[in-house]
Each structure stands twice: as structure tokens, then as C-alpha cells.
Design a protein around this motif. Sequence first.
Motif, short mmCIF file in Angstrom:
data_model
loop_
_atom_site.label_atom_id
_atom_site.label_comp_id
_atom_site.label_asym_id
_atom_site.label_seq_id
_atom_site.Cartn_x
_atom_site.Cartn_y
_atom_site.Cartn_z
N ASN A 22 41.88 12.57 46.15
CA ASN A 22 42.43 13.01 47.44
C ASN A 22 43.59 12.13 47.89
OD1 ASN A 22 40.95 10.78 48.08
ND2 ASN A 22 39.67 11.76 49.63
N MET A 23 44.19 11.43 46.92
CA MET A 23 45.41 10.64 47.09
C MET A 23 45.26 9.40 47.97
SD MET A 23 47.16 12.06 44.87
CE MET A 23 48.68 11.15 45.01
N ASP A 24 44.01 8.93 48.20
CA ASP A 24 43.84 7.61 48.79
C ASP A 24 44.24 6.60 47.73
OD1 ASP A 24 42.91 8.39 51.26
OD2 ASP A 24 40.80 8.20 50.74
N THR A 25 44.64 5.43 48.15
CA THR A 25 45.06 4.40 47.20
C THR A 25 44.13 3.20 47.29
OG1 THR A 25 46.65 3.63 48.84
CG2 THR A 25 47.48 5.05 47.09
N ILE A 26 43.91 2.59 46.13
CA ILE A 26 43.03 1.44 46.02
C ILE A 26 43.78 0.31 45.34
CG2 ILE A 26 40.89 0.55 44.99
CD1 ILE A 26 39.84 3.46 45.01
N LEU A 27 43.72 -0.88 45.91
CA LEU A 27 44.26 -2.07 45.28
C LEU A 27 43.13 -2.68 44.47
CD1 LEU A 27 46.57 -4.16 44.98
CD2 LEU A 27 45.57 -5.36 46.94
N THR A 131 31.33 3.01 38.66
CA THR A 131 31.79 4.37 38.90
C THR A 131 32.22 4.49 40.35
OG1 THR A 131 30.19 5.20 37.30
CG2 THR A 131 31.16 6.81 38.81
N ILE A 132 33.42 5.05 40.54
CA ILE A 132 33.90 5.35 41.89
C ILE A 132 33.90 6.86 42.03
CG2 ILE A 132 35.82 5.14 43.51
CD1 ILE A 132 36.78 2.75 41.77
N THR A 133 33.14 7.37 42.98
CA THR A 133 33.05 8.80 43.19
C THR A 133 33.91 9.18 44.38
OG1 THR A 133 30.77 8.74 42.41
CG2 THR A 133 31.45 10.72 43.60
N THR A 134 34.87 10.04 44.12
CA THR A 134 35.72 10.51 45.22
C THR A 134 35.54 12.01 45.34
OG1 THR A 134 37.61 10.81 43.74
CG2 THR A 134 37.43 8.70 44.88
#
Length: 156
Positions: A22-27, A131-134
Motif C-alpha cells: 500500500n506504498m507505506d515506506t519502511i527504513l 514476515t511482514i504482512t501488509t
Amino acid sequence: MALDINMEEHLELSFFKLWTRNMDTILLCVCYRPQWQGSDPINFIYGNLDSLLLQHSCKHFIMLGDLNQHLVERSFQELLTDYGLTNYVDFPTHISGSSLDPVITDLPEGVITCRPLGMVGSSDHTAVFTTITTSVERDKPVDRINWLWNRGISPT
């Protein structure tokens, strides 16, 4: 995408920018903190996290790696507390029975999960599978009629 971050040469930190569905960004910060470095890597993150998130337009933060955080417990806990981060590794990651390889983030519970994979090669650490669930944002369904013109009968 790998990021070029200006820091002291002795710090073993790598930074990446990740995009979710959903186009969120993660550093993402991948860290190795040898025992001789003391709290330097954690202090760097503590002192620069807000500006790094802003500079790279990131909404969330994840830090993982071999932190040996038990040796710098006070600095580690201050980072978690002051930035509202959670360590999602709640199992031993070292042959000694200690947990030396955290996955810390501001992502909420249920979005990120960690589990042990076992020893890899000659390492005395357990690999951590994260695991990152988006969620996927879907468009609202639209009703439409599909005409199958090639199935029509020509008038004669």
C-alpha cells in the motif's frame, strides 16, 4: 533500495528503504554490533532516527541483526522505550540460550512475526525468519457489461 548514510566508518550498519503493497515506506537497518563497539551503533540510531525517517520519507522503522544487546542493555532499552519500538524475537537465537539477534520495529503486533529457522552453517546463531504482512488496498468493485461481439449472429 540501499541508502547511503553518512556515519562513522567503524559502524557496521546498512540501511535500506522498503515499500509495502500500500506504498507505506519502511527504513530497514541491518546491524552487526561487535562487543568492542559498545553502545556506538545504538547511540547512532538513537541520535539520528528521526532525521533518517524524515530525510528518506519513511513511515516505519525496523532494525535487525546481531546486536549482542545484553551487553548494552540500558542503551537498548532506552531506544525501545523512547521510540516506542518492540522486539519481536522472544526465543533464543544463540547456542548459549541467549537472544542476541532482535527484530525491533514500530510496526504493530500482528503485522510482523518472527520464528527460528535453526542453525545455519558453522554459525552459533539461529537464523530468524521474519514476515511482514501488509494489507492490499483493493479498488471498489465496479459493475459492467461485457459484450461478446464475436459471438453475435450477423443478420441475413
